[in-house]
Design a protein around this motif. Structure first.
Motif, PDB file in Angstrom:
ATOM      1  N   ARG B   9       9.452   4.093   9.465  1.00 26.79           N
ATOM      2  CA  ARG B   9       9.092   2.976   8.604  1.00 26.79           C
ATOM      3  C   ARG B   9      10.007   2.819   7.400  1.00 26.79           C
ATOM      4  O   ARG B   9      10.006   1.769   6.761  1.00 26.79           O
ATOM      5  CB  ARG B   9       7.654   3.161   8.098  1.00 26.79           C
ATOM      6  CG  ARG B   9       6.693   3.569   9.200  1.00 26.79           C
ATOM      7  CD  ARG B   9       5.336   3.083   8.966  1.00 26.79           C
ATOM      8  NE  ARG B   9       5.335   1.658   8.650  1.00 26.79           N
ATOM      9  CZ  ARG B   9       4.293   1.025   8.144  1.00 26.79           C
ATOM     10  NH1 ARG B   9       3.196   1.679   7.871  1.00 26.79           N
ATOM     11  NH2 ARG B   9       4.346  -0.269   7.879  1.00 26.79           N
ATOM     12  N   VAL B  10      10.722   3.907   7.070  1.00 26.70           N
ATOM     13  CA  VAL B  10      11.559   3.838   5.868  1.00 26.70           C
ATOM     14  C   VAL B  10      12.972   4.329   6.154  1.00 26.70           C
ATOM     15  O   VAL B  10      13.214   5.057   7.130  1.00 26.70           O
ATOM     16  CB  VAL B  10      10.985   4.697   4.710  1.00 26.70           C
ATOM     17  CG1 VAL B  10       9.648   4.177   4.244  1.00 26.70           C
ATOM     18  CG2 VAL B  10      10.905   6.160   5.116  1.00 26.70           C
ATOM     19  N   MET B  65      13.781   4.953  -1.425  1.00 26.38           N
ATOM     20  CA  MET B  65      12.999   4.767  -0.206  1.00 26.38           C
ATOM     21  C   MET B  65      12.911   3.255   0.036  1.00 26.38           C
ATOM     22  O   MET B  65      12.382   2.525  -0.801  1.00 26.38           O
ATOM     23  CB  MET B  65      11.602   5.348  -0.460  1.00 26.38           C
ATOM     24  CG  MET B  65      10.686   5.458   0.711  1.00 26.38           C
ATOM     25  SD  MET B  65       8.970   5.825   0.120  1.00 26.38           S
ATOM     26  CE  MET B  65       9.175   7.237  -0.929  1.00 26.38           C
ATOM     27  N   ALA B  66      13.471   2.799   1.146  1.00 25.85           N
ATOM     28  CA  ALA B  66      13.461   1.358   1.439  1.00 25.85           C
ATOM     29  C   ALA B  66      12.703   1.108   2.737  1.00 25.85           C
ATOM     30  O   ALA B  66      12.742   1.929   3.656  1.00 25.85           O
ATOM     31  CB  ALA B  66      14.886   0.832   1.559  1.00 25.85           C
ATOM     32  N   GLU B  67      12.018  -0.028   2.770  1.00 31.65           N
ATOM     33  CA  GLU B  67      11.334  -0.405   4.007  1.00 31.65           C
ATOM     34  C   GLU B  67      12.380  -0.586   5.100  1.00 31.65           C
ATOM     35  O   GLU B  67      13.386  -1.285   4.901  1.00 31.65           O
ATOM     36  CB  GLU B  67      10.566  -1.708   3.779  1.00 31.65           C
ATOM     37  CG  GLU B  67       9.705  -2.124   4.933  1.00 31.65           C
ATOM     38  CD  GLU B  67       8.928  -3.398   4.626  1.00 31.65           C
ATOM     39  OE1 GLU B  67       7.804  -3.523   5.108  1.00 31.65           O
ATOM     40  OE2 GLU B  67       9.461  -4.255   3.887  1.00 31.65           O
ATOM     41  N   ARG B  68      12.157   0.032   6.253  1.00 27.40           N
ATOM     42  CA  ARG B  68      13.182   0.027   7.294  1.00 27.40           C
ATOM     43  C   ARG B  68      13.473  -1.390   7.812  1.00 27.40           C
ATOM     44  O   ARG B  68      14.620  -1.765   8.025  1.00 27.40           O
ATOM     45  CB  ARG B  68      12.738   0.924   8.450  1.00 27.40           C
ATOM     46  CG  ARG B  68      13.795   0.991   9.533  1.00 27.40           C
ATOM     47  CD  ARG B  68      13.538   2.068  10.539  1.00 27.40           C
ATOM     48  NE  ARG B  68      14.536   1.963  11.586  1.00 27.40           N
ATOM     49  CZ  ARG B  68      15.058   2.969  12.238  1.00 27.40           C
ATOM     50  NH1 ARG B  68      14.670   4.193  11.965  1.00 27.40           N
ATOM     51  NH2 ARG B  68      15.962   2.783  13.177  1.00 27.40           N
ATOM     52  N   ILE B  95       5.657   5.701  -4.954  1.00 28.37           N
ATOM     53  CA  ILE B  95       5.777   4.367  -4.370  1.00 28.37           C
ATOM     54  C   ILE B  95       5.332   3.385  -5.440  1.00 28.37           C
ATOM     55  O   ILE B  95       4.242   3.533  -6.013  1.00 28.37           O
ATOM     56  CB  ILE B  95       4.940   4.246  -3.089  1.00 28.37           C
ATOM     57  CG1 ILE B  95       5.561   5.166  -2.027  1.00 28.37           C
ATOM     58  CG2 ILE B  95       4.868   2.805  -2.600  1.00 28.37           C
ATOM     59  CD1 ILE B  95       4.794   5.230  -0.740  1.00 28.37           C
ATOM     60  N   ASP B 100       1.945  -1.322  -1.531  1.00 27.76           N
ATOM     61  CA  ASP B 100       2.767  -0.551  -0.591  1.00 27.76           C
ATOM     62  C   ASP B 100       2.231   0.860  -0.363  1.00 27.76           C
ATOM     63  O   ASP B 100       2.738   1.584   0.496  1.00 27.76           O
ATOM     64  CB  ASP B 100       4.217  -0.458  -1.099  1.00 27.76           C
ATOM     65  CG  ASP B 100       4.996  -1.736  -0.854  1.00 27.76           C
ATOM     66  OD1 ASP B 100       4.638  -2.470   0.092  1.00 27.76           O
ATOM     67  OD2 ASP B 100       5.947  -2.006  -1.606  1.00 27.76           O
ATOM     68  N   PHE B 105       4.374   4.588   4.250  1.00 30.70           N
ATOM     69  CA  PHE B 105       5.748   4.775   3.768  1.00 30.70           C
ATOM     70  C   PHE B 105       5.945   6.199   3.248  1.00 30.70           C
ATOM     71  O   PHE B 105       6.954   6.855   3.534  1.00 30.70           O
ATOM     72  CB  PHE B 105       6.074   3.783   2.648  1.00 30.70           C
ATOM     73  CG  PHE B 105       6.155   2.351   3.090  1.00 30.70           C
ATOM     74  CD1 PHE B 105       6.800   1.993   4.267  1.00 30.70           C
ATOM     75  CD2 PHE B 105       5.596   1.337   2.324  1.00 30.70           C
ATOM     76  CE1 PHE B 105       6.878   0.662   4.671  1.00 30.70           C
ATOM     77  CE2 PHE B 105       5.669   0.011   2.720  1.00 30.70           C
ATOM     78  CZ  PHE B 105       6.310  -0.329   3.904  1.00 30.70           C
ATOM     79  N   ALA B 109       8.376   9.004   4.741  1.00 29.72           N
ATOM     80  CA  ALA B 109       9.477   9.468   3.894  1.00 29.72           C
ATOM     81  C   ALA B 109       9.444  10.990   3.744  1.00 29.72           C
ATOM     82  O   ALA B 109      10.491  11.650   3.776  1.00 29.72           O
ATOM     83  CB  ALA B 109       9.400   8.800   2.521  1.00 29.72           C
TER      84      ALA B 109
END
Lengths: 126, 178
Positions: B9-10, B65-68, B95, B100, B105, B109
């Motif tokens: 997801r990330v 950490m970025a949303e995939r 986060i 979110d 996430f 992560a």
């Protein structure tokens, strides 16, 4: 803008060194822009003033509250009381301070302190 | 610069100047602060200095950490206080947006970061540890991921108007199941 404290209608953001310099130029605030200096803005808007906790004495756990409106801003008594209320809660709940003092220059300033639950020019944790 | 790591997801990637806005909001966020070690406002200049001071080799990695799916930044995660001799590091993460949290996430992560932490091709650690305030619901996530409660610093922190316990958690590489 990065928001550090959120009041019902006002946002408080971390002041930049440029803000600090600008506020310090206001004669009566000179030297009082202390450890905590925040800009004050209507929600999502541009800064209209500043608020500071200065002369923080960590051993005695007390500080002085200073707030300042930009010269062209006519802040409402409610906004002034909100500034005092938000800074008081921050000092109490996040910095674990026991007492605050202020030296309001106007009757409106004194009223703002009263509206935020202060007794005269001081606040003490109950 | 830490390697880019991909989860379900990330994506964990190095922080750049382009992320300064996100990091500055993160560092000052009033809703996140009760869970973090910050108490005082952090200026843009302070934040930029922090971003420029990040050094994987001396401190351990810190990732954005970025949303995939979208690449949108959602948080920060780090493995700092990296001891080469004792082969341990401290996990920290946050986060930013309330909406979110609880979306997986953080768990994704942490799994990705732990894979890197324990992998011989990564940091090759023996142990990862963390500390969490008693009121932080993320402690349940850490327990679910295998971290064991190792001790409590009683009333060690002052957060949200009260003295709070700080809970210490640890995970040995033998206890970790990827």
């Amino acid at each position: 803008m990065s928001v550090f404290l959120r009041g019902p209608t006002l946002d408080f953001g971390p002041a930049s060194p440029q803000d600090r310099e600008a506020f310090a130029r206001a004669a009566w605030l000179a030297g009082r822009a202390g450890e905590v200096l925040l800009t004050v803005a209507p929600r999502g808007g541009r800064p209209i003033g500043a608020a500071s906790l200065t002369n923080v004495d960590w051993r005695r756990r007390e500080a002085r509250l200073v707030a300042w409106w930009a010269p062209d801003v006519a802040a409402s008594p409610a906004a002034a009381a909100e500034v005092v209320s938000v800074l008081t809660r921050y000092a109490s709940d996040e910095l674990n301070l026991e007492a605050l003092s202020a030296e309001p220059l106007t009757r409106d300033g004194l009223a703002a302190l009263a509206a935020a639950g202060w007794e005269g020019r001081t606040w003490r944790r109950s | 610069m830490p390697p880019t790591l991909r989860g379900e997801r990330v994506i964990l990637r190095a922080i750049s100047d382009a992320d300064l806005g996100f990091c500055h909001v993160f560092a000052n966020d009033p809703d996140l602060r009760p869970m973090l070690r910050f108490e005082l406002p952090i200026t843009w200049e302070d934040e930029r200095a922090w971003v420029h001071s990040l050094d994987e080799l001396t401190q351990g990695p810190t990732w954005l950490m970025a949303e995939r799916e979208t690449g949108r930044p959602v948080g920060l995660i780090s493995l700092i206080e990296w001891s080469r001799v004792a082969r341990h590091a401290e996990l920290g993460l946050g986060i930013l947006a309330a909406e979110d949290r609880g979306r997986g996430f953080g768990a994704d992560a942490i799994r990705v970061a732990l894979r890197h932490a324990f992998s011989p091709e990564g940091m090759n650690l023996q142990r990862v540890h963390l500390s969490v305030y008693e009121h932080n619901p993320a402690r349940r996530l850490y327990e679910r991921l295998g971290f064991r409660h190792e001790g409590t610093r009683r009333r060690h922190a002052y957060k949200a108007g009260a003295y709070r316990d700080v809970l210490l958690y640890g995970l040995q590489r033998e206890e970790w199941s990827p």
